[in-house]
Scaffold this motif. Structure first.
Motif, short mmCIF file in Angstrom:
data_model
loop_
_atom_site.label_atom_id
_atom_site.label_comp_id
_atom_site.label_asym_id
_atom_site.label_seq_id
_atom_site.Cartn_x
_atom_site.Cartn_y
_atom_site.Cartn_z
N MET A 1 44.12 47.90 38.97
CA MET A 1 44.02 46.85 39.97
C MET A 1 42.69 47.02 40.71
SD MET A 1 47.00 45.74 42.67
CE MET A 1 47.39 44.03 42.99
N ASP B 1 40.14 45.64 36.19
CA ASP B 1 40.96 44.58 35.61
C ASP B 1 40.94 43.27 36.40
OD1 ASP B 1 42.47 45.18 37.81
OD2 ASP B 1 44.27 45.75 36.72
N CYS C 1 41.69 42.50 39.31
CA CYS C 1 42.74 42.25 40.28
C CYS C 1 42.45 42.95 41.60
CB CYS C 1 44.09 42.70 39.72
SG CYS C 1 44.62 41.73 38.29
N MET C 2 42.50 42.20 42.69
CA MET C 2 42.19 42.75 44.00
C MET C 2 43.47 43.08 44.77
SD MET C 2 40.56 40.86 47.28
CE MET C 2 39.17 40.07 46.47
N SER D 1 35.92 39.48 30.97
CA SER D 1 36.35 38.78 29.76
C SER D 1 37.36 39.61 28.98
CB SER D 1 35.14 38.48 28.87
OG SER D 1 35.57 38.18 27.55
N ASN D 2 38.58 39.12 28.89
CA ASN D 2 39.60 39.85 28.15
C ASN D 2 39.24 39.98 26.67
OD1 ASN D 2 41.17 40.34 30.36
ND2 ASN D 2 42.72 38.79 29.90
N LYS E 1 36.84 42.81 26.46
CA LYS E 1 37.50 44.09 26.75
C LYS E 1 38.40 44.55 25.59
CE LYS E 1 39.10 43.93 31.13
NZ LYS E 1 38.58 44.81 32.18
N LEU F 1 40.60 46.72 27.50
CA LEU F 1 41.96 46.18 27.65
C LEU F 1 42.76 46.69 26.46
CD1 LEU F 1 44.06 44.39 28.99
CD2 LEU F 1 43.01 42.42 27.89
N TYR G 1 47.41 49.59 28.69
CA TYR G 1 47.32 48.79 29.92
C TYR G 1 48.48 47.80 29.98
CZ TYR G 1 45.74 45.52 33.47
OH TYR G 1 45.69 44.74 34.59
N CYS H 1 38.95 32.78 28.99
CA CYS H 1 37.70 32.85 28.25
C CYS H 1 37.27 31.48 27.74
CB CYS H 1 37.83 33.83 27.08
SG CYS H 1 38.06 35.53 27.64
N LEU I 1 47.51 41.43 35.88
CA LEU I 1 48.72 42.12 36.34
C LEU I 1 49.92 41.18 36.36
CD1 LEU I 1 47.26 44.41 39.12
CD2 LEU I 1 48.17 45.12 36.92
#
Lengths: 386, 386
Positions: free
Chosen positions: A172, A213, A215-216, A288-289, A292, A373, A377, B215, B290
């Motif tokens: 995160m 990732d 996420c904040m 970019s997934n 990753k 990724l 994960y 993407c 997430l």
């Protein structure tokens, strides 16, 4: 190492019973002075946790005597009760320490949406205060771990003073900081305003460029405490550099311990028109997934890199989309937005991967650290609530 | 169904040998008129593929006779040679069809960074042109598939006219459209300007709100061709609604066929101040890895939802961060940003998941369709270059 490296600080880590695992879950850091200057940076998430709301207010006067941190519960999305619990924690610690509750900062990490177990936390704070010591840094660093597999500590020695720190964070991780807590301490003699300036710059260049990732979190907090115990008032630039080195070291340790990751990836953008442009392009790639997952598969897929670069609008970053170079671990697999060196020359088996993107648009640069990724994960974040 | 549902169109799908699998890889759609009005929307990715550069130019006059589409090669990141190849494809098809090359649009999809195999493509175009027929829509829809598991077609009948379409896309779906190609045809009698208006609105409300993995591709293209063969000039609003329904149907089919996904997730934001604010909040949630892994794990993790909502800046979406409600499949697990109904009441075993976020800030709404983040997504995108 850690928050007790600098003179004037005591710390402790103890077990209050907040974690089902029975591992340490409460840490206290105390500044014994003679000065009690403090600065902090908090999450920009609007759904900020109760301890963030408390500490943000408490630090506005630039003073703090102590920080109480707990794992085993984020005290986030807990409403009015959550704020009362954060306040009560500060009051309880202040009574034990003999200071004002307004000089006690509070940090929490763990599950969102569940009230803190105050029946356990408050006695835990009492136990912690009794165990404070100048060698307590490592135990404190251990007590703030959640899914971290390793405690994270750092130390840099300046000219006659020391900067030390600890952090937690293993996922995160994103801009506006990661799901992370960090306490940095120094015996330098500087006012809160100078601390805030140094901390703001350090966070921008380090924690805010660790984007595991995308996420904040609701709880991110970085605190800098100064005791003045060295009697040295350092040059602001040198001091800023020392704080940045400690933060960079802690941020790098967090990326290296990210949940389920198999690669730590430095996405470096060079020859950008501005540093902001370089950062925006690097972040687009780091988010970019498809990029990753390619790194997870040890595939130097430059097509996915330039596709991500191309999503950054012209007004954010000027570049010629037909003139992009991309290298993986020093092999320039993409030249002028087309095929470059043979991709079979790239070896992505090592944990650290360096991707460099040349925009040919100026001389500024920036690096974002991210992770690949992976199956782990997905597993860790689908099988467990966090 | 498909691009031959409306009068005035012929289509075909054939095998040129571009795909190692030997599956169909070339499609042609021809507008036999009497009118040849055309509109298109292209990727906003600055690293746009050669066929996008060609077609963007060719359609500026609002006229097109034919579209040539190939799978088995994206002709992206192929430089000057790539543009020459796209141009040559249009010229070759134009000669076979007896029209001007400037009235032939070209679309490609497949691997980035490799030149098109023109030795196979051009004979394939010849074969295709010989096989054109008014029943050729389904074969054309099949020939543009890449990692799609199903051909995607749609049809809506208006008052005296028909709108039909086909699309491909199964991942890398994102704003500014997905990695997708779509051709929509109609026998309505409308000028290109009316087509462009209807298409722009339809794309904004449908393809641009399908965000499977965040993407954006280099090749995205949506084309709308009108033959006028029905002799009916429909009401613009009714026509726009028909085009939007076809596009929404095709977009929904793409989300339902996304690479490795186990859930199709509708993230609906209600009671926002503006539609743009609702869309921004919905997209922030739809992009959270997430959140997406939680849905894969069938976990109605509202904490991850409100954490993502909280990352949207105030100037983008006004809301009170302590007043958010979140429901999963109708069960309001989060009320006023805190615990709501028992999360064990939520059943996320079905493929379709509906998440609703109430901002209590107005009366606008928007829905983004996305997918969960799964082991198979990681596997498919790490094990294979795309």
């Amino acid at each position: 190492m850690s928050v007790t490296a600098a003179a004037g600080f005591r710390a402790v880590g103890t077990t209050a019973g907040l974690k089902p695992s029975g591992k340490p879950d409460v840490a206290v850091v105390v500044n014994d002075g003679p000065k009690h200057e403090a600065a902090a940076v908090f999450t920009t998430n609007r759904v900020a946790a109760a301890p963030v709301l408390w500490s943000r207010q408490a630090v506005t006067d630039g003073r703090a005597y102590a920080v109480v941190l707990n794992s085993g519960g984020a005290n986030a999305a807990t409403g009015q009760q959550g704020f009362r619990d954060a306040h009560r924690t500060a009051e309880h610690a202040a009574a034990a320490l003999g200071c004002s509750s307004g000089d006690v900062l509070v940090c929490s990490t763990g599950l969102i949406g569940e009230p803190l177990d105050m029946e356990r936390l408050l006695p835990g704070v009492d136990t912690a205060v009794q165990g404070l010591g100048t060698e307590g840094g490592p135990a404190a660093a251990e007590a703030i771990m959640t899914t971290d597999t390793r405690a994270k500590q750092s130390r840099v020695d300046g000219t006659g003073y020391t900067v030390g720190g600890m952090a937690k964070g293993a996922g995160m991780l994103a801009p506006g900081m990661a799901t992370m807590l960090a306490v940095v301490t120094t015996d330098a003699d500087l006012p809160a305003s100078a601390l805030q300036l140094a901390l703001d710059r350090a966070v921008a260049a380090t924690f805010n460029r660790a984007d595991s990732d995308g996420c904040m979190s609701t709880n991110d907090t970085v605190i800098l405490l100064a005791s003045g115990a060295s009697g040295v008032a350092p040059d602001p630039d040198e001091f800023g550099a020392a704080v940045t080195r400690v933060c960079a070291d802690l941020a790098r340790q967090m990326v290296g311990d990210a949940e389920g990751a198999e690669h730590d990836i430095a996405v470096r953008v060079v020859n950008a028109e501005t540093e902001e442009a370089a950062e925006a392009v690097a972040r687009a790639v780091a988010r970019s997934n498809l990029f990753k997952t390619a790194v997870f598969g040890q595939d130097p897929n430059w097509g996915r890199v330039i596709s991500a670069v191309g999503t950054v609008p012209e007004y954010v970053a000027a570049f010629d989309a037909t003139a992009l170079d991309v290298s993986f671990n020093g092999v320039q697999v993409c030249r002028a937005s087309g095929v470059g060196e043979d991709r079979s020359l790239v070896d992505l088996s090592a944990r650290e991967v360096r991707v460099e993107i040349d925009l040919h648009a100026g001389d500024a640069e920036a690096t974002i650290w991210t992770n690949d990724l992976t199956h782990d994960y997905v597993h860790e974040n689908s099988a467990y609530s966090t």
